[in-house]
Design a protein around this motif. Structure first.
Motif, PDB file in Angstrom:
ATOM      1  N   ARG A   1      32.024  46.626  41.923  1.00 48.47           N
ATOM      2  CA  ARG A   1      32.240  47.066  40.536  1.00 48.47           C
ATOM      3  C   ARG A   1      30.917  47.105  39.765  1.00 48.47           C
ATOM      4  NH1 ARG A   1      34.665  41.914  41.101  1.00 48.47           N
ATOM      5  NH2 ARG A   1      33.369  40.334  40.109  1.00 48.47           N
ATOM      6  N   ARG A   2      30.966  47.815  38.623  1.00 48.24           N
ATOM      7  CA  ARG A   2      29.762  47.952  37.814  1.00 48.24           C
ATOM      8  C   ARG A   2      29.438  46.634  37.121  1.00 48.24           C
ATOM      9  NH1 ARG A   2      27.936  52.444  34.929  1.00 48.24           N
ATOM     10  NH2 ARG A   2      28.976  51.884  32.998  1.00 48.24           N
ATOM     11  N   ARG A   3      28.179  46.279  37.137  1.00 47.76           N
ATOM     12  CA  ARG A   3      27.763  45.010  36.516  1.00 47.76           C
ATOM     13  C   ARG A   3      26.570  45.272  35.600  1.00 47.76           C
ATOM     14  NH1 ARG A   3      27.566  40.030  40.292  1.00 47.76           N
ATOM     15  NH2 ARG A   3      29.711  39.924  39.537  1.00 47.76           N
ATOM     16  N   LYS A   4      26.651  44.762  34.385  1.00 49.33           N
ATOM     17  CA  LYS A   4      25.573  44.963  33.419  1.00 49.33           C
ATOM     18  C   LYS A   4      24.620  43.769  33.501  1.00 49.33           C
ATOM     19  CE  LYS A   4      25.014  46.458  28.640  1.00 49.33           C
ATOM     20  NZ  LYS A   4      25.631  46.507  27.326  1.00 49.33           N
TER      21      LYS A   4
ATOM     22  N   GLN B   1      39.821  31.622  28.496  1.00 54.16           N
ATOM     23  CA  GLN B   1      38.426  31.218  28.322  1.00 54.16           C
ATOM     24  C   GLN B   1      37.681  32.191  27.390  1.00 54.16           C
ATOM     25  OE1 GLN B   1      36.978  28.483  29.581  1.00 54.16           O
ATOM     26  NE2 GLN B   1      34.944  29.015  28.807  1.00 54.16           N
ATOM     27  N   MET B   2      38.079  33.467  27.465  1.00 55.81           N
ATOM     28  CA  MET B   2      37.392  34.489  26.654  1.00 55.81           C
ATOM     29  C   MET B   2      37.775  34.439  25.181  1.00 55.81           C
ATOM     30  SD  MET B   2      36.886  37.920  28.841  1.00 55.81           S
ATOM     31  CE  MET B   2      35.264  38.394  28.330  1.00 55.81           C
TER      32      MET B   2
ATOM     33  N   TRP C   1      22.667  48.891  34.628  1.00 55.36           N
ATOM     34  CA  TRP C   1      23.930  48.818  35.368  1.00 55.36           C
ATOM     35  C   TRP C   1      23.647  48.755  36.863  1.00 55.36           C
ATOM     36  CZ3 TRP C   1      28.513  47.744  33.294  1.00 55.36           C
ATOM     37  CH2 TRP C   1      28.669  47.946  31.907  1.00 55.36           C
TER      38      TRP C   1
ATOM     39  N   GLU D   1      32.356  33.068  25.665  1.00 55.39           N
ATOM     40  CA  GLU D   1      32.162  34.506  25.817  1.00 55.39           C
ATOM     41  C   GLU D   1      32.082  35.199  24.461  1.00 55.39           C
ATOM     42  OE1 GLU D   1      33.954  32.590  27.559  1.00 55.39           O
ATOM     43  OE2 GLU D   1      34.038  33.177  29.657  1.00 55.39           O
ATOM     44  N   GLY D   2      32.914  34.709  23.526  1.00 53.70           N
ATOM     45  CA  GLY D   2      32.953  35.298  22.185  1.00 53.70           C
ATOM     46  C   GLY D   2      31.644  35.131  21.423  1.00 53.70           C
TER      47      GLY D   2
ATOM     48  N   ASP E   1      33.780  47.989  31.190  1.00 59.03           N
ATOM     49  CA  ASP E   1      33.234  47.639  32.508  1.00 59.03           C
ATOM     50  C   ASP E   1      32.625  46.238  32.503  1.00 59.03           C
ATOM     51  OD1 ASP E   1      34.022  50.008  33.540  1.00 59.03           O
ATOM     52  OD2 ASP E   1      32.054  50.966  33.555  1.00 59.03           O
ATOM     53  N   GLU E   2      31.915  45.924  31.418  1.00 65.16           N
ATOM     54  CA  GLU E   2      31.259  44.609  31.344  1.00 65.16           C
ATOM     55  C   GLU E   2      32.294  43.487  31.298  1.00 65.16           C
ATOM     56  OE1 GLU E   2      28.632  44.046  27.967  1.00 65.16           O
ATOM     57  OE2 GLU E   2      27.448  42.585  29.101  1.00 65.16           O
TER      58      GLU E   2
ATOM     59  N   TYR F   1      28.500  37.428  24.338  1.00 65.16           N
ATOM     60  CA  TYR F   1      28.424  38.890  24.446  1.00 65.16           C
ATOM     61  C   TYR F   1      27.993  39.588  23.147  1.00 65.16           C
ATOM     62  CZ  TYR F   1      29.959  38.759  29.257  1.00 65.16           C
ATOM     63  OH  TYR F   1      30.022  38.532  30.609  1.00 65.16           O
TER      64      TYR F   1
ATOM     65  N   ASP G   1      34.076  43.109  34.708  1.00 63.40           N
ATOM     66  CA  ASP G   1      33.235  42.387  35.664  1.00 63.40           C
ATOM     67  C   ASP G   1      33.282  40.889  35.370  1.00 63.40           C
ATOM     68  OD1 ASP G   1      31.225  41.956  37.693  1.00 63.40           O
ATOM     69  OD2 ASP G   1      29.785  41.702  36.061  1.00 63.40           O
ATOM     70  N   HIS G   2      33.210  40.543  34.078  1.00 63.34           N
ATOM     71  CA  HIS G   2      33.230  39.125  33.700  1.00 63.34           C
ATOM     72  C   HIS G   2      34.541  38.464  34.128  1.00 63.34           C
ATOM     73  CE1 HIS G   2      32.085  35.670  31.115  1.00 63.34           C
ATOM     74  NE2 HIS G   2      33.390  35.482  31.142  1.00 63.34           N
TER      75      HIS G   2
ATOM     76  N   GLU H   1      36.782  39.445  36.342  1.00 63.21           N
ATOM     77  CA  GLU H   1      37.011  39.401  37.788  1.00 63.21           C
ATOM     78  C   GLU H   1      36.125  38.361  38.473  1.00 63.21           C
ATOM     79  OE1 GLU H   1      37.183  43.340  39.449  1.00 63.21           O
ATOM     80  OE2 GLU H   1      38.864  43.865  38.130  1.00 63.21           O
ATOM     81  N   THR H   2      34.901  38.177  37.971  1.00 62.32           N
ATOM     82  CA  THR H   2      34.031  37.140  38.531  1.00 62.32           C
ATOM     83  C   THR H   2      34.646  35.764  38.264  1.00 62.32           C
ATOM     84  OG1 THR H   2      32.162  38.555  37.953  1.00 62.32           O
ATOM     85  CG2 THR H   2      31.625  36.339  38.656  1.00 62.32           C
ATOM     86  N   ALA H   3      35.154  35.592  37.034  1.00 60.23           N
ATOM     87  CA  ALA H   3      35.774  34.310  36.677  1.00 60.23           C
ATOM     88  C   ALA H   3      37.017  34.061  37.530  1.00 60.23           C
ATOM     89  CB  ALA H   3      36.142  34.317  35.194  1.00 60.23           C
TER      90      ALA H   3
ATOM     91  N   GLU I   1      29.788  43.521  44.169  1.00 63.68           N
ATOM     92  CA  GLU I   1      31.181  43.233  44.572  1.00 63.68           C
ATOM     93  C   GLU I   1      32.114  44.404  44.272  1.00 63.68           C
ATOM     94  OE1 GLU I   1      32.172  39.233  42.957  1.00 63.68           O
ATOM     95  OE2 GLU I   1      30.000  39.018  42.936  1.00 63.68           O
TER      96      GLU I   1
ATOM     97  N   ASP J   1      36.128  32.916  40.939  1.00 61.54           N
ATOM     98  CA  ASP J   1      35.703  31.512  40.919  1.00 61.54           C
ATOM     99  C   ASP J   1      36.903  30.561  40.861  1.00 61.54           C
ATOM    100  OD1 ASP J   1      33.056  31.969  41.182  1.00 61.54           O
ATOM    101  OD2 ASP J   1      32.469  31.334  39.150  1.00 61.54           O
TER     102      ASP J   1
ATOM    103  N   TYR K   1      28.182  36.512  32.792  1.00 60.17           N
ATOM    104  CA  TYR K   1      28.848  35.371  33.422  1.00 60.17           C
ATOM    105  C   TYR K   1      27.812  34.394  33.997  1.00 60.17           C
ATOM    106  CZ  TYR K   1      32.382  32.831  36.114  1.00 60.17           C
ATOM    107  OH  TYR K   1      33.213  31.858  36.617  1.00 60.17           O
TER     108      TYR K   1
END
Lengths: 279, 107
Positions: free
Chosen positions: B70-73, A59-60, B64, B44-45, A29-30, B48, A33-34, A36-38, B68, A41, B26
């Motif tokens: 969806r679930r966001r942490k 990018q990840m 949580w 990101e690597g 899920d985390e 996180y 979310d990351h 889809e936000t990217a 938008e 943008d 993000y």
């Protein structure tokens, strides 16, 4: 493949490295979310959906490496399984101690005891099975994986022996507590249950985690504790341009399993450096 | 900035950003870039695994939320994290003074 499927596949490659299923779902899920936000943008900057998705994933970085890093930075927490085991141990302790004080509800407790022991054996078996399954999946990761060719190394064979011994003692204890002279055998066997259950659970975890740990010897271009594994029989597998190569190494000589012609065989060190160049 | 040098200050930067407000991964990356004018950035690597490690240490906590669709942490700093940030800030200032006293001699 649709963009959504590409994204899910990418996320799965991260979470494939995560041992605890509950945690894997949270990471899923985390990461979703990351990404889809990217993507949103990048879309705002005028990129197409495919371009935005591609850029967000790039990018990840390498998903398996990210997953590996997340797995090795896992917060220590009590999982549902651990909580259940502790609860079962506590229940068994209560049942075992009843002989000190009274014996009025023995008949009922014996069957309850059997149920608890059964549940503990099932949990231990599930733990071992899940860990072994995870290990097998490691070989399918599209990064280079070097692992012991034997499912269990000699050390793990000892712990497997202990696991089987523990399980055997539980069965023996159960039979004796049902058919033996209850005044003497039952209290002894109940105490034995506690000890053997502990062995079953402990060795179950030990075997699983040892096998699992051997599965990840190569991470994102960096080889970890290679020297320890030089003497092992190792299985090397990696993906290059979508094709999986696997090579079995024994005593310095390699024999191909699939995807590699014998003329292409090289030492593991060469393969590793070749992979480093590729990565 | 040197990668190794930067690595050590990442937890302090995360704690400092979360001290101002609760943020998701993000947004943390964006906020750092914005604050430092792009001089510092997280991959990101790096971020996180570090967030998960810091959560394990009890410096930060997560919650949580739904955003938008969806679930966001979302991460926030804990009391222990505040203490850690204070400690790291003091260490950083002491280090700055120490390095400055040596490097300053050569300029």
């Amino acid at each position: 493949m649709t963009e959504e499927k590409r994204q899910e596949k990418f996320i799965r490659r991260i979470t494939d490295q995560i041992h605890d299923r509950e945690r894997a779902n949270e990471i899923k899920d985390e990461m979703r979310d990351h990404l889809e936000t990217a993507v949103a943008d990048y879309r705002q900057m005028g990129l197409s959906l495919e371009e935005a998705g591609e850029k967000a994933r790039k990018q990840m970085g390498d998903p398996a490496t990210l997953g590996y890093a997340l797995e090795h930075n896992a917060p220590k927490r009590l999982t549902k399984w651990h909580a259940l085991i502790i609860l079962l141990f506590a229940l068994q302790g209560i049942i075992a101690s009843r002989f000190v004080f009274n014996s009025w509800a023995k008949g009922v407790f014996d069957w309850l005891d059997l149920l608890i022991v059964g549940a503990m054996i099932i949990i231990a078996s599930v733990m071992v099975w899940n860990n072994l399954k995870k290990q097998t999946q490691q070989g399918k990761q599209p990064i280079m994986v070097i692992r012991a060719n034997e499912t269990l190394s000699s050390l793990d064979q000892v712990t497997t022996g202990m696991l089987l011994l523990g399980m055997g003692l539980v069965v023996l204890g159960t039979v004796m507590s049902i058919f033996g002279d209850e005044r003497t055998t039952v209290p002894v066997m109940n105490s034995l249950f506690l000890a053997t259950n502990w062995i079953v659970i402990w060795t179950g975890q030990r075997v699983g985690s040892a096998v699992y740990a051997e599965g990840i010897q190569f991470n994102g271009g960096k080889l970890l504790s290679w020297s320890e594994y030089k003497s092992y029989r190792v299985l090397v597998s990696h993906t290059k341009k979508g094709k999986v190569y696997q090579i079995k190494l024994y005593g310095g000589k390699m024999e191909p399993i699939l995807g590699v012609e014998s003329s292409q065989l090289r030492t593991v060190e060469t393969l590793v450096s070749q992979y480093l160049n590729y990565a | 900035m040197n990668k190794e040098l930067r690595k050590g200050i990442n937890p302090s930067l995360i704690l400092a950003l979360l001290q101002q407000e609760s943020l998701y991964g993000y947004a943390l990356i964006e906020r750092l870039m914005l604050k430092t004018g792009g001089a510092l950035e997280w991959k990101e690597g790096t971020l996180y695994p570090l967030l998960h490690q810091m959560e394990g240490k009890g410096w930060i906590q997560s919650e949580w939320q739904v955003a938008e669709g969806r679930r966001r942490k979302v991460y926030s700093i804990t009391k222990k994290g505040h203490g850690e940030l204070q400690k790291q800030k003091e260490e950083w200032v002491a280090l700055q003074v120490a390095i400055g006293s040596v490097l300053g001699e050569t300029t």
